[in-house]
Each structure stands twice: as structure tokens, then as C-alpha cells.
Design a protein around this motif. Sequence first.
Motif, short mmCIF file in Angstrom:
data_model
loop_
_atom_site.label_atom_id
_atom_site.label_comp_id
_atom_site.label_asym_id
_atom_site.label_seq_id
_atom_site.Cartn_x
_atom_site.Cartn_y
_atom_site.Cartn_z
N ALA A 102 25.11 69.61 37.58
CA ALA A 102 25.00 68.17 37.80
C ALA A 102 26.17 67.66 38.64
N ALA A 103 27.37 68.20 38.40
CA ALA A 103 28.54 67.78 39.17
C ALA A 103 28.40 68.15 40.63
N VAL A 104 27.90 69.36 40.91
CA VAL A 104 27.67 69.77 42.30
C VAL A 104 26.60 68.88 42.94
N LEU A 105 25.58 68.54 42.18
CA LEU A 105 24.53 67.64 42.68
C LEU A 105 25.13 66.28 43.03
N ALA A 106 26.04 65.79 42.20
CA ALA A 106 26.70 64.51 42.47
C ALA A 106 27.54 64.60 43.75
N GLY A 107 28.25 65.71 43.94
CA GLY A 107 29.05 65.88 45.15
C GLY A 107 28.20 65.91 46.41
N ARG A 108 27.08 66.61 46.33
CA ARG A 108 26.19 66.68 47.49
C ARG A 108 25.57 65.32 47.80
N ALA A 109 25.36 64.49 46.76
CA ALA A 109 24.73 63.19 46.96
C ALA A 109 25.57 62.26 47.83
N ILE A 110 26.88 62.49 47.87
CA ILE A 110 27.75 61.62 48.68
C ILE A 110 28.44 62.42 49.79
N ASP A 111 27.92 63.61 50.10
CA ASP A 111 28.46 64.43 51.20
C ASP A 111 29.96 64.64 50.98
N TYR A 112 30.31 65.14 49.80
CA TYR A 112 31.71 65.18 49.39
C TYR A 112 32.48 66.32 50.05
N VAL A 113 33.71 66.00 50.49
CA VAL A 113 34.63 66.97 51.09
C VAL A 113 35.97 66.85 50.38
N ASN A 114 36.61 67.98 50.10
CA ASN A 114 37.92 68.09 49.47
C ASN A 114 37.79 68.01 47.95
N ALA A 115 38.92 67.74 47.28
CA ALA A 115 38.95 67.79 45.81
C ALA A 115 38.44 66.49 45.21
N GLY A 116 37.66 66.62 44.16
CA GLY A 116 37.16 65.46 43.44
C GLY A 116 36.85 65.84 42.00
N THR A 117 36.67 64.84 41.17
CA THR A 117 36.37 65.10 39.77
C THR A 117 35.19 64.24 39.34
N VAL A 118 34.16 64.89 38.84
CA VAL A 118 32.99 64.18 38.32
C VAL A 118 33.17 64.04 36.82
N GLU A 119 33.22 62.82 36.33
CA GLU A 119 33.50 62.56 34.92
C GLU A 119 32.20 62.21 34.19
N PHE A 120 32.05 62.82 33.01
CA PHE A 120 30.86 62.62 32.19
C PHE A 120 31.27 62.17 30.79
N ILE A 121 30.44 61.36 30.18
CA ILE A 121 30.56 61.07 28.76
C ILE A 121 29.49 61.91 28.08
N VAL A 122 29.85 62.56 26.97
CA VAL A 122 28.94 63.50 26.31
C VAL A 122 28.77 63.08 24.86
N GLY A 123 27.53 62.90 24.43
CA GLY A 123 27.25 62.53 23.06
C GLY A 123 27.35 63.72 22.13
N GLN A 124 27.40 63.42 20.83
CA GLN A 124 27.50 64.49 19.85
C GLN A 124 26.28 65.41 19.88
N ASP A 125 25.17 64.89 20.41
CA ASP A 125 23.95 65.70 20.50
C ASP A 125 23.90 66.57 21.75
N GLY A 126 24.96 66.49 22.59
CA GLY A 126 25.00 67.28 23.80
C GLY A 126 24.44 66.58 25.02
N GLY A 127 23.89 65.37 24.84
CA GLY A 127 23.44 64.61 26.00
C GLY A 127 24.63 64.14 26.83
N PHE A 128 24.57 64.34 28.14
CA PHE A 128 25.71 63.95 28.98
C PHE A 128 25.26 62.97 30.05
N TYR A 129 26.20 62.06 30.41
CA TYR A 129 25.90 60.96 31.31
C TYR A 129 27.03 60.79 32.31
N PHE A 130 26.66 60.56 33.56
CA PHE A 130 27.63 60.35 34.63
C PHE A 130 28.44 59.09 34.37
N MET A 131 29.76 59.17 34.56
CA MET A 131 30.64 58.01 34.46
C MET A 131 31.12 57.57 35.84
#
Length: 666
Positions: A258-287
Motif C-alpha cells: 500500500a505504501a508503494v502504491l501511495a508513492g506511485r500515486a504522486i510520482d514520488y522521488v527520493n525519501a518519504g514516509t507513508v504513515e498509517f493508523i492501524v486498528g487492533q483488528d489489523g485494519g490499516f488506514y492512510f494518514m
Amino acid sequence: MFDTLLIANRGEIACRVIRTCRRLGIRTVAVYSEADADAQHVRQADEAHCIGGPRPADSYLRGDAILEVARASGAQAIHPGYGFLSENADFAEAVEAAGLVFVGPRAASMRKMGSKAGAKELMQAAGVPVVPGYTGEDQDPGRLRAEADAIGYPLMIKAAHGGGGKGMRIVRAAEDFAAALESCQREARNAFGRDRVLLERYVEQPRHIEIQIFGDAHGGVIHLAERECSAQRRYQKVLEESPSPFLTPALREAMGAAAVLAGRAIDYVNAGTVEFIVGQDGGFYFMEINTRLQVEHPVTEMVTGLDLVEWQLRVAAGEALPLPQDAVTQRGHAIEVRLYAEDPDAGFLPGSGRLDRLRLPAPDAHVRIDAGVVEGDTVTIFYDPMIAKLIVHDADRPRALARLREALAACEIAGPKSNVEFLERLVRHPAVVGGTIDTGFLDRHLDAFVSTAGDADRELLVAAAVARLIDQERAARRDALAAGEPDSPWALGDGWRLGHRGGRALAFLHRDARVDLYAQGSGGSYRIELDDEVAQVDGARLEDEVLSLRIDAVGRRFRVADGGRQLLVHDGRRRLRVEAVPLHQQASAAGGAGADSVLAPMPGRVVVVKCAPGDAVEAGQEVMVIEAMKMELSLKAPRAGVVAEVRGAAGDFVDADAVLVRLDAQ
């Protein structure tokens, strides 16, 4: 690669970039403010230029001044570090327009992530999981309230243009929404210049997992696995580690994809960090995507064996990513904590001042120190009060935690107060040891990690007293030898007086509370009275800052650091810092407000004034808000009364201990 690189930042990140550049043979140029003339990054760079006054707006945020230094010094590229202009798309664009290389993502990618609302909509369209909420441009309070009611409570209000935990509020009930919205918008306006907010469902007891990504100009995007940053206080990260003890292999793979997909969505170059919030059930959401190198990047470096700054420079120079995805491996476990000049026992009030003593563990294969200061340097009021980052690595998580405890025990900081004791408690807490901590845990259980006046451990106090007694005896012997009277009874230093029982009174200050002790004996054997209790000490020896002794027949060992009046005692698990005071001196009053006045707890800028002369106020009512070292501080009335005088208006800069609000005398 580049011949000359300008670093548009300060502190430990500037020193970090300089180290990599030196290894690669790249000449470095630093910029600095008037407050940083003697800073370590200035001393370590090959060349350094002053660009303005101490306030960031007068120096590190002046893109024009930075570009002028780049031109004059012959720099070919600019590394923005993190903070300041690192995520400023206009600056990145200006760097490129000047014919220089910006070591970071393209301005277009930054702009797509510059708005949390726009980023969320973009990610949703790209198929990245997002938290349900409202990201619309209609910011009418009535519309926002209606959307909040539709989303349901609890929910999160977040500044649309921001980061670093600024402009964020959790609202648990509808009646609290209006006040939280006003506070969030004001903080966002002050921090980012824009007060647009977004609303989203609040995930209870979430984990904060971020994925390090890298992209190149040839279309390559990969991830370098995750870091867990769930140990937070007021949205500020306190402890970061990799790998996460929470993720399963399947969840790790899904989040990386999902993080790589997010990087490709904005044509990302160089270092970046994709931050997610993750529920106790393992569901994760883009922040969000942080379009820069993160403060906690050393954690990833320690487990991958890669130099992320070198990767940044190679990608910025046009090279392809050094490794494909399947060649990225992880080894062992790494943990990072940040040493700050702050007082956890006073609401984590940021500190400043000269570092009279700074002892950090020696770096080796298991311990890394990233610092922008050394002993004798000053932590200024103008910037983030971080002293150093302490990073450890070992084969697995239990051993890494053990390394971290040892490393923290070796830290000594005298001058401004620090968070070392807080961190030592943190890394021994069952929620951290068991890997169960969530992002709200520290705020819910903060009392377990801070101290109160008078709660000093008895054995640590006895050890401090013994160390002081031995030091007094050594001084007495030196004085007797110097006077040519080695056999004098005064040489014992045991408090002996003709016709009286020998004894010595000692007084320490501990967290602004006075501690009195009475001791009899000498030569390593003592009877020490403390709060109607008696401790019998025998066999005490103090050698090379190690105190060994028996307390009530139980052998103990302590490390002692004597800084004159200040004394640090550590038993390997707990620490005690006390200040020796003359017996007649009284402890200073705690707090920043007298009975009739509200004082500035530290230098800062007035954000808002909430009272006027003639107003009746209640005890504890907020009367003023000031901003200091990136944090809003709420100042409250010390008692009920009538406001007699207000000394300060929004925008004014005030000194520490300045009287800001005065009440009528009772």
C-alpha cells in the motif's frame, strides 16, 4: 554525485548529513542563525554562513538567503533536512529554478501531500485504505458540526495543512466539538498560516505504523519496511522501533504494498514516509506522507544496514535506486528514543540553557548517537530542544531493550532538565516490554511515568548521602595534610566536636522539595537518619564513580556522578538527581505563579489573551496562552479574583518569569 552540498538546516540532522558527505568526499556548506554561531553543524561543515537572526523566520525559513549562500559557495545541491523548509514546495521549486538540485521530492508531489484533505482524497482514488471522514472545502462551523455528527464520536479534528502533531484534537462528545474546533483552528493558523481542518473517525487504541519508501526519477518505487511509533505523547513520537512487534508477516506485506502504491500515486522521488493508523483488528488506514527524511530514519538504517542520506544524494543526482525491492533485507531489531531538554514532571515544559555536563554512551556496533550538541553547548529557546537521538540495535527485541536500558543508564545531563528518567521508566513498562502500547497509552497513564516532589527512593537517597560523606572526609584529609596536621581529629571529617557526639547534617533538594538527613560515623560505616527511619551503612567505598556498600546488611552498587552541588546516583534501574544545599537554605517554591500573579514559565510569544482588567476569574481558569519552543502553554489563574492588570498582547514576546496577569490583592 555532487562536489558541494549546502545543508539548509541545523542541529543533529545537519551533522548527520555532514558525516555522510565526508565519507563520500562531498564538500559541505552550512547556514546558521545568530543563535547558532557556535553550533556543532557550523564547526563540522567545511564552510558556514550566517543568514539572519535567531528566530526561524529571520534565518532558517529565509529561502532567498539560503539560495544566495548556495550561489556564493558554489553548491550544486541543497539538502533540506527535516523541519523548516524541508516540505515547502515553493522553496523546492525555487531551488530548481536557480539551477540547483533539491535533495527531496518534486514540488508537485509535495503539493499533493501538502493538504491532508487533498492527500486523503487522492489516496482513496488510488486504492489506498483511508479513514472515513470529511475533507471538504466548506469550513463553515455549522457544516463542520453537521459532518461531525454524521461521522459520529469519538472523532479527530486535524489541521489540513500541517504535521508534527500540531492542530489535532480528539472530540468524544458533541458538546465538546465547538471548543475543540476553535482551539485546533487557532493552533493551525499559528503553526501553518492556514486554519482549514478535516474530520475523521477516531480509531480507538490504534497503533502508528509508518513505512519508509524511496523513489527514483526512473519510475522505481520501493519500501524499506516499517517503523512502529505507537509510543506517543500528545501525538509526539517518544519511541520508535523496527520491526514492529504488532505486525504479522501478511500485514507487513500488505502495508508495504500500500505504501508503494501511495508513492506511485504522486510520482514520488527520493525519501518519504507513508504513515498509517492501524486498528487492533489489523485494519490499516492512510494518514499522510511525510515528504522528507524522518527524524527516526536511523532505526531503518540500523536494521537494513543502509545509509538513507547516501541514497537521497544518489537519487537526487539522477541515479537509479541502489537496490531492488527483493534485495532489501532486515537484520535484528532497532529502537530509538530522543533525549530532550524538557521537564516531564512539569507537563514536559521545554527547557533551555547551557549543558554543564553531557555524558552519553560510547557509540559501538550496538549503540548509535546522533547529536547536534556537545558538553558546554547551549540549548536555545528558539528551536526544538532535542539534545540527541539514542539508537540501539541487537539480534532481537528483548536484547535491544536491554541495550537501550544500559545506554540510558550511562546518560548524564546537567544544566537544563531532561527526559532521561522518563525514558528509563518507559522502556521498563510492561506495555513497552510486551509490545502492546497504543498511541493513547502514555496520555492515559502518564502518572506512571512522571514523578512528584518528595518521592525519592530511600536507598538512592542513602547512597547520595554516603557519597557526599565520603567526599567530605576526603576533603578534610586533604586540608589536614596541606596544613601539616595529618593526625588532627578534624582530619576524620566525621563532625566530631569536643563534648558532643559526632554527627553531620546533610540537606538535598529533590524536585524542589528539601530532604534532610543526619549521619554519624566515618570511614565507610555510617548510621543515617531519614524521615524517622534509620539505615545502617557498612563497607562503603567510592572508586572511579562507583559506590559499593552494604545497607542494612544488603550489598548494593551505585554509579555516582558528582558535579559539585549536583549529584547523580544510579542503581542500574533508577536514577536520582539531587542538589546539595546549605542547611539554612529553603527549597524554592514550585510552579510559575504566585498568589496574585501569573508568570511566564519560559520565554515565549503570547498567542491569545483571554481576560481583561476588571474581569472576574475562577481558580484554574485559562487567562492567557503563550507559545514556546513549538508548544502552546495554557496559563491559568492561581486563585479566584478580579484581574487588575494584563501585561501582554497577542504577538508580544515575553521573558521567563515575567508577570503577565496580576489579580487584585485580597
